[in-house]
Every structure is written in C-alpha cells, then in structure tokens.
Design an enzyme around this catalytic site. Structure first.
Site, mmCIF file in Angstrom:
data_model
loop_
_atom_site.group_PDB
_atom_site.id
_atom_site.type_symbol
_atom_site.label_atom_id
_atom_site.label_comp_id
_atom_site.label_asym_id
_atom_site.label_seq_id
_atom_site.Cartn_x
_atom_site.Cartn_y
_atom_site.Cartn_z
ATOM 1 N N GLN A 66 0.997 -1.264 -0.333
ATOM 2 C CA GLN A 66 -0.279 -0.167 -0.260
ATOM 3 C C GLN A 66 0.961 1.159 0.142
ATOM 4 O OE1 GLN A 66 -3.544 2.770 2.579
ATOM 5 N NE2 GLN A 66 -3.110 0.566 3.169
ATOM 6 N N ASN A 145 9.345 -0.128 -2.283
ATOM 7 C CA ASN A 145 9.206 -0.704 -0.597
ATOM 8 C C ASN A 145 9.229 -1.440 -0.294
ATOM 9 O OD1 ASN A 145 6.556 -0.776 -1.751
ATOM 10 N ND2 ASN A 145 5.607 -0.907 0.362
ATOM 11 N N VAL A 186 7.543 -3.375 8.149
ATOM 12 C CA VAL A 186 6.670 -2.639 8.850
ATOM 13 C C VAL A 186 5.224 -2.599 8.383
ATOM 14 C CG1 VAL A 186 6.364 -0.929 10.051
ATOM 15 C CG2 VAL A 186 7.630 -1.662 10.322
ATOM 16 N N GLU A 188 1.101 -1.352 8.160
ATOM 17 C CA GLU A 188 0.374 0.220 8.381
ATOM 18 C C GLU A 188 0.756 0.145 10.230
ATOM 19 O OE1 GLU A 188 -1.772 2.750 7.019
ATOM 20 O OE2 GLU A 188 -2.249 3.312 9.284
ATOM 21 N N ASP A 217 0.568 3.640 5.977
ATOM 22 C CA ASP A 217 0.919 3.592 4.635
ATOM 23 C C ASP A 217 0.439 4.746 3.903
ATOM 24 O OD1 ASP A 217 1.513 0.895 4.765
ATOM 25 O OD2 ASP A 217 0.086 -0.232 4.547
ATOM 26 N N GLY A 296 -8.093 21.279 18.875
ATOM 27 C CA GLY A 296 -7.635 22.250 18.395
ATOM 28 C C GLY A 296 -7.801 22.714 19.932
ATOM 29 N N GLY A 297 -8.392 22.494 21.016
ATOM 30 C CA GLY A 297 -8.783 24.206 21.994
ATOM 31 C C GLY A 297 -9.966 23.420 22.650
ATOM 32 N N GLN A 298 -11.009 23.672 21.192
ATOM 33 C CA GLN A 298 -12.274 23.764 21.596
ATOM 34 C C GLN A 298 -12.724 22.209 21.821
ATOM 35 O OE1 GLN A 298 -13.590 27.291 21.232
ATOM 36 N NE2 GLN A 298 -12.120 27.288 20.317
HETATM 37 N N1 COA Z 1 11.701 -10.310 -8.811
HETATM 38 C C1 COA Z 1 12.414 -11.174 -8.617
HETATM 39 N N2 COA Z 1 12.682 -11.165 -6.535
HETATM 40 C C2 COA Z 1 11.138 -9.813 -6.366
HETATM 41 C C3 COA Z 1 11.359 -9.276 -7.083
HETATM 42 C C4 COA Z 1 10.983 -9.615 -8.190
HETATM 43 N N3 COA Z 1 10.395 -8.685 -9.965
HETATM 44 N N4 COA Z 1 9.812 -8.103 -5.985
HETATM 45 C C5 COA Z 1 10.394 -8.658 -5.305
HETATM 46 N N5 COA Z 1 10.629 -9.484 -4.731
HETATM 47 C C6 COA Z 1 11.641 -9.952 -3.812
HETATM 48 C C7 COA Z 1 12.704 -9.329 -3.314
HETATM 49 O O1 COA Z 1 14.378 -9.364 -3.542
HETATM 50 C C8 COA Z 1 12.893 -10.022 -1.561
HETATM 51 O O2 COA Z 1 13.792 -11.029 -1.907
HETATM 52 P P1 COA Z 1 14.963 -11.703 -0.859
HETATM 53 O O3 COA Z 1 14.091 -11.346 0.527
HETATM 54 O O4 COA Z 1 15.339 -12.389 -0.784
HETATM 55 O O5 COA Z 1 15.897 -10.660 -1.042
HETATM 56 C C9 COA Z 1 11.213 -10.358 -1.431
HETATM 57 O O6 COA Z 1 11.040 -10.272 -3.080
HETATM 58 C C10 COA Z 1 10.434 -10.045 -0.282
HETATM 59 O O7 COA Z 1 10.451 -8.576 -1.161
HETATM 60 P P2 COA Z 1 9.173 -8.348 1.130
HETATM 61 O O8 COA Z 1 10.127 -6.683 0.425
HETATM 62 O O9 COA Z 1 10.967 -8.126 2.003
HETATM 63 O O10 COA Z 1 8.456 -8.629 1.492
HETATM 64 P P3 COA Z 1 8.103 -9.104 2.064
HETATM 65 O O11 COA Z 1 6.102 -9.640 1.784
HETATM 66 O O12 COA Z 1 8.425 -10.057 2.914
HETATM 67 O O13 COA Z 1 7.571 -7.670 2.795
HETATM 68 C C11 COA Z 1 7.051 -6.233 3.420
HETATM 69 C C12 COA Z 1 6.800 -7.442 2.885
HETATM 70 C C13 COA Z 1 5.711 -5.153 2.908
HETATM 71 C C14 COA Z 1 6.729 -5.524 5.081
HETATM 72 C C15 COA Z 1 8.318 -5.175 3.738
HETATM 73 O O14 COA Z 1 8.482 -5.188 2.356
HETATM 74 C C16 COA Z 1 8.831 -4.364 4.239
HETATM 75 O O15 COA Z 1 8.763 -3.258 5.283
HETATM 76 N N6 COA Z 1 8.557 -2.458 3.429
HETATM 77 C C17 COA Z 1 9.076 -1.278 3.163
HETATM 78 C C18 COA Z 1 7.586 -1.050 4.487
HETATM 79 C C19 COA Z 1 6.486 -0.850 3.903
HETATM 80 O O16 COA Z 1 6.085 0.037 2.519
HETATM 81 N N7 COA Z 1 5.252 -1.769 4.579
HETATM 82 C C20 COA Z 1 3.949 -1.443 4.575
HETATM 83 C C21 COA Z 1 3.849 -1.932 2.980
HETATM 84 S S1 COA Z 1 2.424 -1.017 2.926
#
Ligand code: COA
Length: 474
Positions: A66, A145, A186, A188, A217, A296-298
C-alpha cells in the site's frame, strides 16, 4: 578503483554543467532588455489542455502493498508515466489479497494501482537486470518499499543506480529510519503504534486504538510523493538525483505532531481542553487518550442524532466553539446559559462539559445529522456528520468533483476508486483502471529500444515469465 570513481564523478558532473550553461545563457539574454527572455513563456493553450503537472516524468515503480503504490498512483494522477515492475506470475501480492471476485485482481490492488503500466521482470535474473538497467537509464525516479536491504540484494545499490543514471531519484519507504529498529518489516498498524498515534487514540479508560485511515501506509506514500516532487525540482538546478527516504514511523509522527505538542505542554500543567481535566482526573507523565475531544482546544463531542437506535452512523461531531456559544444556547433552548456565570465562559464550562453535551444531545436527537448540519451551519456552528462509507460512495458531489470515480476493468467490471484528492486548474486528472499483470511488458520493452530479436532472447531466458510448474517442482 580511482579511475572508476573519477568516471562516476565526471558522469555526475556532466548534466550539472549543462544546467550551469543554461543559467548563464538566461542571465546574458535577460540583461539585453532587462527581461528574463529565456524563461518559459506562458502557454498559449487553454487551462487544462497543456498536459499535466508531471508530464514527461517517468517512474520506475518497484512498489508493492500500500504505502509505495499510494505514492506512485498520486504521481500517475499528476501525469507521470508510472511503470510498475512486478514479479512474473505473482505480481504485487495485493492482486490476490481480500479478493471479492474469483480469479480477478482485488479491490486492494485495483484501487491503489490506477494510472500505471505493468511489466513483469524477475529482478534476480541476469536478463531481468538487463531490462531493469535500461529502465533505470530512461526513468527519472525509482520508488520502492521493499523490506530493508532487499533492493541492495537485487544488486540495485545506490552506487549502481547512480552510475547508470546520475539523474535518478531513488525514493524509499521503510518502516523505521536508521536506529535500533531499522531492519524490521513494518505494516500499517505497526507504524500507527510506533509513530505515537495509537497511544493517543481511544478513550482513556480503554486500550490504545488504531485508526481506520491508513496514516502509516497511505500517509507515508503521500510524504514520499512530496519528497519526490521536491527532488525533481532540485534536480532542475543541480542536475543530479538524490535519495528520498520516508520512514513510516516518521510519517505517522508528522501527522500526530499535535500530540507531541501536548506532551511538551504537560510540563506547564494539565491540558485543560482534555475532558479529563474538567472531570477532575489527574494527568500522568504522557499525553493521554482523549476520546473524541477536539484537538484544537475547543471542546467537541460526538452526539447522537435521530435514528441512532438503529443506524450506527446517526451521529454528529459538535464543537462548542466559544465565538458561537450564544447561537448554541439559542438553538438548544438554553438562552439563560449565555449569561449564567457557570456556563458563560469557556473556563466555566470545562467542569460541566459532560452535562452541556448531554443537553445539546437532547436537541440533536430530535434531528437527523443532515438537519443538524443545515441548521448549525446557518449560524456558523462547526459540526460534522458521521458519514458512512455507503453514504460517501453514493454522495453525488464527490462523484461530480472526481473524488469518487467509477472505473471499468476488463476482468472485474466496474468498481469505485478514490480519484485525485488534489485538484489543479491546469493539470486535470483522468483516472485510469489498474493494469493487468504484465499487460504492458512488450510495449515497454519496445519503448526501451529492444529489437525483436533481443526481446525474444530476453523472453526465452525466462526473465519475464513465471517459472514453469515442472521446473518449479524439479
Ligand atoms: N523479482 C524477483 N524478486 C523480487 C521481485 C521481482 N520482481 N520483487 C520482489 N522480489 C523479492 C525481493 O527481492 C525480496 O527478496 P529477498 O528477501 O530474497 O531479498 C522478496 O521478494 C520479498 O520482498 P519483501 O519486501 O521482503 O516482501 P515481504 O512480503 O517479505 O515484506 C513488507 C513486505 C511490506 C513487510 C516489506 O516489504 C517492508 O517492510 N517494506 C517496507 C515498509 C513498508 O512499505 N511497509 C508497508 C507496506 S504497505
């Protein structure tokens, strides 16, 4: 190594020189008749017909879920060409999350990914990296992200990106900034808790609460979009890109800044506008939850309206703003409160807020929330009807302004989305449906300059498609 560094430095300087030259030319030209001749002249096209604010800006959108997608969708609404890179066969995980139509992209995905094109690339495949490098060369901004370190693990370090395209802006959303939690993933609600929102939301006799608005998010996505536009503006002067980072914790705290204000005010004594002050409850060391007290204090409160017994949203937010106290007293049939010393001044009213709002509620309960809205607004009493999502979805004025938009999707049919909340007179937003997974892969490869034979080579390598099932099992 030294040569490498020298080359990189030279590459970084090159566009900057161009900018300096342009600036010098502008100066000289301007001197000739006292006017800055080379500044862009006003467009002769009518308003709204000369492109959009971000026309010509190309975004390499490496976002998912998101926060990142909110940012890139906003940039798309402003006219940027947003190229969403997705993992072959899978795509953004939200395509399949909270699905309401079997086999089709979910509303979670479609409502956050309008005005984008989709290309599938396996970023860990050498041929995938070839396409990504071409994208890095031709784009202005990379937005991501991923979890901390994921972009680097793909080989897309800042050094690499900056070497390929010194003008590239690399924007990231992370959960936390540098510090003890920087490696955490992390979502939302984690951000709402870590950013000070949850501890200050809810009633003081209940647990901390998260809000329905996605301030962690979508709120952080908004912050990053702002950072990107600022970086694009600065790049016009410097000719070089930069890193833009917004931690979700920081984004939430920015939105909760009035509570950090109150934290510091506590040193000077109790927070008199919090109803707990009027009720004689002592304050602790940290800002307490303030229920529905106005920030806002009101003094403000949520009051029942006609129909509350069956309609969970038959409520109105009512603010007893001091300048309209007289009007409030007249409306609710208590004209004597205007002069009675127990009610006439804001400090006198503080210990009686519960009783005052109960009296106002006796009046609001006789009217619908919309009737209260009409009557109060005529005399400038600030009130807010509690609108349900059903009412918002059906509200004609929101449709008319393009804030709520119906979009047609080839797979799932018509759906509602939130259009651009920011309206601009010379950059009109057309809301377009979200792309299907990999819908624009061929189109983008051609635009990047790959010839037919190269496209075939890249495709045959498997860098753009999901691994075949047998291969997966092997
Ligand atoms: N081709 C190949 N690999 C890909 C890819 C693509 N096109 N797109 C993503 N990947 C891989 C990444 O390289 C990663 O691999 P690695 O861990 O082996 O290096 C893997 O997919 C997973 O990516 P990741 O971002 O760790 O996803 P997740 O599902 O495990 O975690 C979040 C999701 C949101 C928790 C994490 O991305 C995060 O903390 N993001 C930052 C904060 C954030 O935006 N949070 C809010 C989300 S709304």
């Amino acid at each position: 190594m030294a040569k490498k560094q020298k080359n990189a430095k030279a590459a970084a300087r090159k566009p900057a020189r161009k900018v300096v030259k342009l600036a010098a030319a502008r100066k000289t030209k301007g001197k000739s008749n006292g006017k800055l001749k080379s500044l862009p002249r006003p467009s002769t096209k009518p308003y709204g017909q000369d492109g959009k604010a971000l026309t010509g800006v190309r975004i390499l959108d490496f976002t998912h879920v998101q926060s990142g997608p909110t940012c890139t969708q906003l940039l798309g609404y402003m006219g940027a060409d947003v190229i969403k890179v997705e993992r072959p066969g899978v795509g953004d995980i939200t395509r399949t999350q909270l699905r309401d139509v079997k086999g089709e992209d979910s509303l979670y995905f479609t409502m956050l990914n309008g005005n984008k094109r989709s290309i599938t690339i396996d970023s860990k495949h050498p041929q995938g990296m070839r396409v990504l490098n071409a994208l890095i060369k031709s784009c202005d901004v990379l937005v991501e992200n991923f979890a901390p370190g994921a972009l680097d693990r793909m080989g897309l370090t800042w050094d690499h990106i900056h070497k390929v395209n010194p003008r590239m802006i690399v924007a990231s959303v992370k959960g936390f900034g540098p510090g003890p939690y920087e490696d955490c993933k992390v979502y939302e609600n984690v951000a709402q808790c870590a950013g000070g929102s949850a501890s200050t939301t809810g009633f003081r006799d209940g647990p901390p609460l998260v809000t329905g608005a996605q301030i962690g998010d979508s709120g952080t996505g908004l912050h990053v979009a702002w950072g990107i536009v600022c970086a694009l503006y600065q790049r016009m002067r410097t000719g070089r890109g930069q890193k833009v980072l917004c931690a979700m914790q920081d984004g939430v705290l920015n939105l909760a800044r009035v509570k950090l204000r109150d934290q510091q005010r506590l040193k000077a004594g109790p927070l008199t506008e919090y109803s707990q002050y009027g009720e004689g409850e002592p304050f602790g060391e940290a800002v307490p939850r303030a229920g529905n007290d106005s920030g806002g204090g009101q003094p403000g409160w949520i009051l029942k309206c006609k129909g509350w017994e069956t309609d969970p949203d038959a409520y109105i937010y009512f603010i007893t703003q001091a300048p309209v106290w007289g009007e409030i007293c007249e409306l609710i049939g208590k004209p004597e409160w205007k002069t009675n010393p127990d009610y006439a001044t804001p400090p006198a009213r503080l210990p009686r807020l519960r009783q005052i709002f109960a009296t106002i509620e006796e009046w609001t309960k006789t009217k619908t929330k919309f009737e209260v809205m009409d009557i109060c607004n005529r005399v400038d009493i600030p009130v807010g009807p509690i609108l349900s999502m059903k009412e918002i979805a059906e509200e004609p004025s929101l449709r008319a302004t393009g804030t709520v938009v119906e979009v047609d999707h080839p797979g799932r049919g018509k759906y509602l989305t939130v259009g651009n909340p920011v309206k601009m007179s010379d950059s009109l937003t057309e809301v377009k449906r979200s792309p299907l997974l990999g819908e624009h892969t061929d189109e983008i490869l051609k635009e990047l300059g790959f010839k037919g034979i190269e496209i075939a080579e890249i495709k045959n390598s498997g860098a753009l498609s999901a691994p075949k099932k047998e291969e997966k099992a092997a």
